[in-house]
Structures are given as structure tokens and as C-alpha cells.
Design a protein around this motif. Structure first.
Motif, PDB file in Angstrom:
ATOM      1  N   GLU A 154      -5.523  22.539   1.700  1.00 25.66           N
ATOM      2  CA  GLU A 154      -5.733  23.404   0.535  1.00 25.66           C
ATOM      3  C   GLU A 154      -4.789  24.598   0.519  1.00 25.66           C
ATOM      4  O   GLU A 154      -4.568  25.198  -0.529  1.00 25.66           O
ATOM      5  CB  GLU A 154      -7.190  23.887   0.492  1.00 25.66           C
ATOM      6  N   ALA A 203      -8.385  22.605  -8.854  1.00 29.71           N
ATOM      7  CA  ALA A 203      -9.742  22.410  -9.364  1.00 29.71           C
ATOM      8  C   ALA A 203     -10.146  20.945  -9.262  1.00 29.71           C
ATOM      9  O   ALA A 203     -11.279  20.619  -8.890  1.00 29.71           O
ATOM     10  CB  ALA A 203      -9.823  22.898 -10.802  1.00 29.71           C
ATOM     11  N   ARG A 204      -9.246  20.056  -9.562  1.00 33.26           N
ATOM     12  CA  ARG A 204      -9.537  18.624  -9.472  1.00 33.26           C
ATOM     13  C   ARG A 204      -9.763  18.193  -8.034  1.00 33.26           C
ATOM     14  O   ARG A 204     -10.636  17.362  -7.745  1.00 33.26           O
ATOM     15  CB  ARG A 204      -8.377  17.824 -10.065  1.00 33.26           C
ATOM     16  N   TYR A 205      -8.961  18.759  -7.127  1.00 33.14           N
ATOM     17  CA  TYR A 205      -9.089  18.365  -5.724  1.00 33.14           C
ATOM     18  C   TYR A 205     -10.426  18.821  -5.153  1.00 33.14           C
ATOM     19  O   TYR A 205     -11.064  18.081  -4.398  1.00 33.14           O
ATOM     20  CB  TYR A 205      -7.940  18.975  -4.920  1.00 33.14           C
ATOM     21  N   ASN A 206     -10.855  20.020  -5.516  1.00 34.64           N
ATOM     22  CA  ASN A 206     -12.118  20.554  -4.998  1.00 34.64           C
ATOM     23  C   ASN A 206     -13.329  19.924  -5.676  1.00 34.64           C
ATOM     24  O   ASN A 206     -14.428  19.924  -5.108  1.00 34.64           O
ATOM     25  CB  ASN A 206     -12.163  22.076  -5.175  1.00 34.64           C
ATOM     26  N   ASN A 207     -13.149  19.421  -6.880  1.00 30.89           N
ATOM     27  CA  ASN A 207     -14.258  18.808  -7.587  1.00 30.89           C
ATOM     28  C   ASN A 207     -13.744  17.567  -8.315  1.00 30.89           C
ATOM     29  O   ASN A 207     -13.468  17.606  -9.516  1.00 30.89           O
ATOM     30  CB  ASN A 207     -14.881  19.787  -8.583  1.00 30.89           C
ATOM     31  N   PHE A 209     -15.150  15.053  -9.430  1.00 30.39           N
ATOM     32  CA  PHE A 209     -16.013  14.528 -10.478  1.00 30.39           C
ATOM     33  C   PHE A 209     -15.967  15.389 -11.733  1.00 30.39           C
ATOM     34  O   PHE A 209     -16.614  15.084 -12.730  1.00 30.39           O
ATOM     35  CB  PHE A 209     -17.461  14.433  -9.975  1.00 30.39           C
ATOM     36  N   LEU A 210     -15.169  16.499 -11.652  1.00 30.08           N
ATOM     37  CA  LEU A 210     -15.036  17.379 -12.809  1.00 30.08           C
ATOM     38  C   LEU A 210     -14.228  16.671 -13.894  1.00 30.08           C
ATOM     39  O   LEU A 210     -13.335  15.871 -13.612  1.00 30.08           O
ATOM     40  CB  LEU A 210     -14.334  18.682 -12.405  1.00 30.08           C
ATOM     41  N   HIS A 212     -11.468  16.171 -15.753  1.00 30.20           N
ATOM     42  CA  HIS A 212     -10.115  16.703 -15.528  1.00 30.20           C
ATOM     43  C   HIS A 212      -9.118  16.219 -16.577  1.00 30.20           C
ATOM     44  O   HIS A 212      -7.925  16.176 -16.324  1.00 30.20           O
ATOM     45  CB  HIS A 212      -9.600  16.287 -14.148  1.00 30.20           C
TER      46      HIS A 212
END
Length: 252
Positions: A154, A203-207, A209-210, A212
Motif C-alpha cells: 500500500e 480505494a478499489r484495492y482496499n475495498n 467490492f466497492l 468501482h
């Protein structure tokens, strides 16, 4: 004035006789053309197989206009350099109009680069652009890893964003006018889009299922942005970079 492969007519005062460039490759009959340029008129004799581009070279010797800056009109329509006289309906005793074409954007750029200060600013911006190109490759690699659902450190998101901001500060320190100002503004927008793409990727990497869909759009826009065109994609900075975006506005 007479110009061509025919002998000069001594009865024409103020005329100049000169063999057209490339006339040796077009032996045979010629056509006599009357070319009006403002208050001047040029009478030239050239082979009918001449192209408009070749005719411009002949006229350049008389008018002093570079062929690239000439516009030749026949019957009210501009003729292209590749068109041949005999294929365009331009026959013996035809009348044409010679106009000076507006300077192209490339010519304006070259003239402005003659200014030492503008040239120095363009060189400085080019150095920043080279560094940003290297960072763009790293962002693309990171994007591929995220899209492939691979594990990444990260810290890479933070480090790349900070390196992009350093290049932005370098641009801030460059005094630019004219073409250099345009280049600087385009490069600033390019960096802005890359930072937004980095924020979206993080943001995509951390979530994962968001939703994107927006992230994909941002990443695609910065990757395809032609920074020389002056048309940056329309994006909206994420909340975490709102203050940075406000600072960028002063580049406009």
C-alpha cells in the motif's frame, strides 16, 4: 514578368526569366498561367504535368513566399499541393490567385521558441514531462496489479502520489509565457488526472467490492489523455485531494 522554360520576352518590362524547379524532368509543351498576388501579377510558363506544390515552388522565387505559406485558388477554390494542373482543369492562359496562408501553429511555436526565456521554460517543462512519463509507467504497472487482484504494498500508492506532487511543485516554479504557459498548464492537468487515478486505485484495492465503475473511468481517462492537445478529460477530484485541486486552479 515571365517565368518558365520559354525564352524571356524582351518586350515585357520588369519581367524575370527563370527556369522552374524540376522543369528538366518535364520536357515538352508548357501552359502559360497568370497568377495574381495582391497588386502584383506573375506570368509563368510550366509543364501541364506540374503539381500545385511544384507551381508554388516556382512562385516562391518571384513572390518571396515560402511554399508552405502559399494558398493557390482556381475559380474560387483552394487547390491541394498534390493536385496536377492538367487534372485540375488548369489550362493554358488560366488565371489563379495567390494568397498568403495564416501561420500554422507549428510556425508560431517555433517563432516563440526563439525567445530565450520561452525556450528555457519549454526545456524545463520537458524535463518534468520526462519524469512524469516514468511515473506514468509505474502507475500503469500498479493499475495492472490491482486489476489482476494481485497483492501490492500500500505504500506504493502514497509514494507514487508524493512523487507526482513533487513534479507539480517543479512546474509551479517555472515562469512561463506563450507556448510554454500552455505546455505547463497541460502537464499540470496531466498530473492531476494521474493523482486522481491513484486515489481511485487505492480505494478499489482496499475495498474490491466497492462500485468501482468511476475508478475505471478515471484510470482510462488519464491513460489516454494526450497532454499535447490541450484537452484534458473532465474529472472530479476525490475528497482527499480537494485542497490540492483548489491550488491547481491558479494554473489556469
Amino acid at each position: 514578368m515571365s517565368l518558365g522554360i520559354q525564352p524571356q520576352n524582351p518586350n515585357l518590362t520588369g519581367s524575370q526569366s527563370q527556369e522552374p524547379a524540376g522543369a528538366g524532368c518535364h520536357a515538352g509543351p508548357t501552359v502559360r498561367l497568370s497568377v495574381t498576388h495582391g497588386l502584383k501579377q506573375y506570368d509563368v510558363s510550366v509543364p501541364p504535368q506540374f503539381s500545385i506544390g511544384e507551381l508554388k515552388k516556382v512562385l516562391a522565387q518571384q513572390s518571396g513566399l515560402d511554399p508552405a505559406n502559399q494558398k493557390l485558388l482556381f475559380r474560387g477554390k483552394e487547390k491541394e499541393d498534390s493536385e496536377l494542373l492538367h487534372m485540375s482543369g488548369i489550362k493554358d492562359m488560366a488565371r489563379l490567385v495567390l494568397l498568403e496562408a495564416p501561420r500554422s501553429q507549428e510556425q508560431v511555436v517555433e517563432e516563440e521558441k526563439m525567445d530565450p526565456e520561452v525556450a528555457q521554460a519549454c526545456e524545463a517543462i520537458a524535463r518534468v514531462r520526462a519524469e512524469v512519463d516514468k511515473l506514468a509507467d509505474k502507475v500503469s504497472t500498479l493499475e495492472a496489479a490491482v486489476n489482476g487482484h494481485k497483492k501490492v504494498d500500500e505504500k506504493e500508492f502514497t509514494v507514487l502520489t508524493e512523487l507526482l506532487m513533487i513534479q507539480l511543485l517543479k512546474l509551479d516554479g517555472i515562469e512561463a509565457e506563450g507556448e510554454a504557459r500552455v505546455q505547463r498548464k497541460n502537464e499540470v492537468k496531466r498530473i492531476q488526472n494521474m493523482v486522481e487515478a491513484m486515489d481511485a486505485l487505492k480505494a478499489r484495492y482496499n475495498n474490491p467490492f466497492l462500485d468501482h465503475s468511476r475508478s475505471v473511468e478515471v484510470a482510462t481517462q488519464w491513460a489516454t489523455f494526450d497532454y499535447g492537445s490541450g484537452q484534458a478529460p473532465q474529472t472530479h477530484a476525490p475528497q482527499s485531494f480537494s485542497q490540492v485541486t483548489e491550488n491547481w486552479e491558479r494554473f489556469d
